[in-house]
Design an enzyme around this catalytic site. Structure first.
Site, PDB file in Angstrom:
ATOM      1  N   ARG A  57      13.284 -42.571  25.554  1.00 12.10           N
ATOM      2  CA  ARG A  57      12.209 -42.870  26.300  1.00 12.10           C
ATOM      3  C   ARG A  57      12.712 -43.371  27.772  1.00 12.10           C
ATOM      4  O   ARG A  57      11.944 -43.251  28.603  1.00 12.10           O
ATOM      5  CB  ARG A  57      11.582 -44.416  25.692  1.00 12.10           C
ATOM      6  CG  ARG A  57      10.681 -45.081  26.547  1.00 12.10           C
ATOM      7  CD  ARG A  57       9.862 -46.322  26.005  1.00 12.10           C
ATOM      8  NE  ARG A  57      10.267 -46.573  24.634  1.00 12.10           N
ATOM      9  CZ  ARG A  57      11.255 -47.637  24.814  1.00 12.10           C
ATOM     10  NH1 ARG A  57      11.734 -48.196  26.144  1.00 12.10           N
ATOM     11  NH2 ARG A  57      11.732 -48.172  23.819  1.00 12.10           N
ATOM     12  N   ASP A 181      -3.612 -38.896  45.234  1.00 11.30           N
ATOM     13  CA  ASP A 181      -3.928 -38.049  43.834  1.00 11.30           C
ATOM     14  C   ASP A 181      -3.949 -36.638  44.657  1.00 11.30           C
ATOM     15  O   ASP A 181      -5.114 -36.407  45.132  1.00 11.30           O
ATOM     16  CB  ASP A 181      -5.178 -38.552  43.133  1.00 11.30           C
ATOM     17  CG  ASP A 181      -5.026 -37.557  42.056  1.00 11.30           C
ATOM     18  OD1 ASP A 181      -4.564 -36.340  41.880  1.00 11.30           O
ATOM     19  OD2 ASP A 181      -5.574 -38.035  40.919  1.00 11.30           O
ATOM     20  N   LYS A 206      -2.456 -29.623  35.589  1.00 12.51           N
ATOM     21  CA  LYS A 206      -3.363 -28.490  36.422  1.00 12.51           C
ATOM     22  C   LYS A 206      -2.233 -27.851  36.873  1.00 12.51           C
ATOM     23  O   LYS A 206      -1.569 -27.010  36.344  1.00 12.51           O
ATOM     24  CB  LYS A 206      -4.113 -29.266  37.527  1.00 12.51           C
ATOM     25  CG  LYS A 206      -4.854 -30.725  36.649  1.00 12.51           C
ATOM     26  CD  LYS A 206      -5.801 -30.202  35.633  1.00 12.51           C
ATOM     27  CE  LYS A 206      -6.601 -31.354  34.935  1.00 12.51           C
ATOM     28  NZ  LYS A 206      -6.088 -32.350  34.283  1.00 12.51           N
TER      29      LYS A 206
HETATM   30  O1  P1T Z   1      -5.921 -35.207  32.243  1.00 11.61           O
HETATM   31  P1  P1T Z   1      -4.900 -35.894  32.753  1.00 11.61           P
HETATM   32  O2  P1T Z   1      -3.447 -35.227  32.922  1.00 11.61           O
HETATM   33  O3  P1T Z   1      -4.697 -37.430  32.235  1.00 11.61           O
HETATM   34  O4  P1T Z   1      -4.906 -36.091  34.386  1.00 11.61           O
HETATM   35  C1  P1T Z   1      -6.074 -37.191  34.921  1.00 11.61           C
HETATM   36  C2  P1T Z   1      -6.342 -36.443  36.328  1.00 11.61           C
HETATM   37  C3  P1T Z   1      -6.000 -37.137  37.465  1.00 11.61           C
HETATM   38  N1  P1T Z   1      -6.469 -36.763  38.572  1.00 11.61           N
HETATM   39  C4  P1T Z   1      -7.123 -35.739  38.823  1.00 11.61           C
HETATM   40  C5  P1T Z   1      -7.656 -35.402  40.274  1.00 11.61           C
HETATM   41  C6  P1T Z   1      -7.877 -34.979  37.607  1.00 11.61           C
HETATM   42  O5  P1T Z   1      -8.605 -33.971  37.827  1.00 11.61           O
HETATM   43  C7  P1T Z   1      -7.694 -35.403  36.491  1.00 11.61           C
HETATM   44  C8  P1T Z   1      -7.898 -35.002  35.224  1.00 11.61           C
HETATM   45  N2  P1T Z   1      -9.034 -33.949  35.228  1.00 11.61           N
HETATM   46  C9  P1T Z   1      -9.432 -33.348  34.457  1.00 11.61           C
HETATM   47  C10 P1T Z   1      -9.193 -33.032  33.019  1.00 11.61           C
HETATM   48  C11 P1T Z   1     -10.616 -32.299  34.954  1.00 11.61           C
HETATM   49  O6  P1T Z   1     -11.323 -31.396  34.408  1.00 11.61           O
HETATM   50  O7  P1T Z   1     -11.246 -32.519  36.290  1.00 11.61           O
END
Ligand code: P1T
Length: 390
Positions: A57, A181, A206
């Site tokens: 962890r 972000d 992403k």
């Molecule tokens: O899904 P996760 O890895 O927890 O990420 C969250 C997140 C944070 N910031 C942005 C700009 C995002 O687009 C996302 C997650 N978004 C999607 C799952 C979507 O389809 O838009």
């Protein structure tokens, strides 16, 4: 025994960093690829002496390589990896306390809004959601107890742009931290730290991973103080990614520059095609001269990604479009090599109250496209035949 790549980061350009930053051949075998250290613990030679690794962890070499790599791509000093983008956001917010105030862009991902409005607000933190594309709105929302300004640029899914340098100035004047972000832009297209941000956040799910085969998150900072506090929370709360997911993300970054060139090119072509299509009421893409913040986007981004949203006028038309595509797949998420299509109001932003969605222009007739790296003429032909049925 920890790797130090600060000299490497200073000396190389993006593509070289993407392939190499944070990684050295395995000292035992010479393996050129970072091994997947699939272990929960590490044997200690004797009580009170260990090899720098005690428990996974806290430390994992595969995860650490990913952290160094993404930190280098963002031009930052420290990367802190998480099990998801939201786990990264959750840990970031835990830097502050009940009674502290956050100014957050209203156009953030629905899950970010839900985490702040439904979890941290319940715990006593205060939030103002504003149009972060308008610096006056950010300035007007600042309070003496504001600790964090959090913006997403471009926003998901309206592709609204926030002036990062301007937001940093306002946040810093108020003694607050600016976090950006950068998930939609990717570090290939935009580096918020260089524009004055204190923390960059990614859903590595992403563009960073790029192959839709893991979920992860990352915070990057050049502040030793923020790093120390975030690293404490990473270990204390434990929302870390596993070694295999870390490895998949690390493999993804090796081609980030190549993939983003293709996403940017396909995104631009498809946005131009969509804007001219008679069934499209409005196309939202920062690379279009018609985008109200095109000049701002050009001033802080090097490319405009594969993300496009289109307003189609009616829910029926939106439904027919997403149901009739053949190469684009109807799915949540974005940023993979394969093209995806989604309906934000019913999918990614369903947790945002309808009045709030409407206030930011996110209607039931809005469709979001994540343009992949397939042949662009095939993608346009697919959109063309689906829109013909809409
Ligand atoms: O899904 P996760 O890895 O927890 O990420 C969250 C997140 C944070 N910031 C942005 C700009 C995002 O687009 C996302 C997650 N978004 C999607 C799952 C979507 O389809 O838009």
């Amino acid at each position: 025994m920890r790797h130090d790549d600060s000299a490497e980061a200073a000396a190389h350009r993006f593509a070289t960093l993407a392939v190499h930053a944070g990684q050295t051949p395995d000292p035992t075998t010479g393996a050129i690829m970072m091994p997947v250290y699939q272990t929960s613990t590490y044997v200690q030679p004797e009580l009170g002496r260990h090899l720098g690794y005690e428990y996974a962890r806290t430390h994992n070499p595969t995860r650490e390589a990913l952290e160094r790599n993404v930190a280098a791509l963002e031009g930052g000093t420290h990367g802190i990896a998480f099990a998801s983008g939201l786990a990264a956001t959750d840990t970031l917010a835990k830097l502050w306390d009940a009674g502290d105030h956050v100014v957050c862009g209203e156009g953030v991902y629905g899950g970010t809004f839900r985490l702040f409005a439904k979890v941290f607000a319940r715990l006593g933190m205060e939030f103002s959601f504003v149009d972060s594309g308008d610096l006056d709105e950010i300035r007007a929302a600042m309070r003496p107890n504001t600790r964090l300004v959090h913006v997403e640029t471009p926003t998901n899914p309206m592709m609204r742009i926030s002036d990062i340098a301007g937001a940093a100035e306002i946040a810093h004047e108020g003694g607050a931290v600016l976090s950006v972000d950068n998930t939609f832009a990717s570090p290939y297209n935009q580096n918020p730290l260089a524009l004055g941000a204190d923390v960059v956040l990614h859903s590595t799910t992403k563009y960073i991973n790029g192959h839709s085969d893991m979920v992860g998150g990352m915070l990057v900072t050049s502040s030793d103080d923020l790093h120390e506090r975030l690293r404490f929370l990473q270990n204390a709360a434990g929302g870390v990614p596993g070694p295999w997911d870390s490895w998949l993300a690390l493999r993804g970054t090796k081609t980030l520059h190549l993939r983003m060139q293709a996403h940017n090119a396909n995104g631009q072509r498809i946005a131009e095609y969509l804007e001219a299509h008679p069934k499209v009421v409005k196309a939202f893409y920062p690379g279009l001269p018609s985008h109200p913040q095109h000049e701002l986007a050009k001033s802080q981004m090097r490319g405009f990604t594969g993300m496009i949203s289109v307003e189609l006028g009616t829910m029926e038309r939106a439904r027919a479009f997403v149901n009739n595509v053949r190469i684009f797949a109807l799915a949540e998420s974005l940023g993979g090599v394969e093209s995806l299509i989604g309906h934000p109001a019913l999918m990614t932003h369903a947790s945002v109250p309808a009045e709030r969605r409407i206030a930011m222009g996110l209607s039931d007739a809005l469709v979001r496209l994540s343009c992949g790296v397939e042949d662009v003429d095939d993608l346009i032909a697919d959109i063309d035949q689906a829109l013909a049925k809409a």
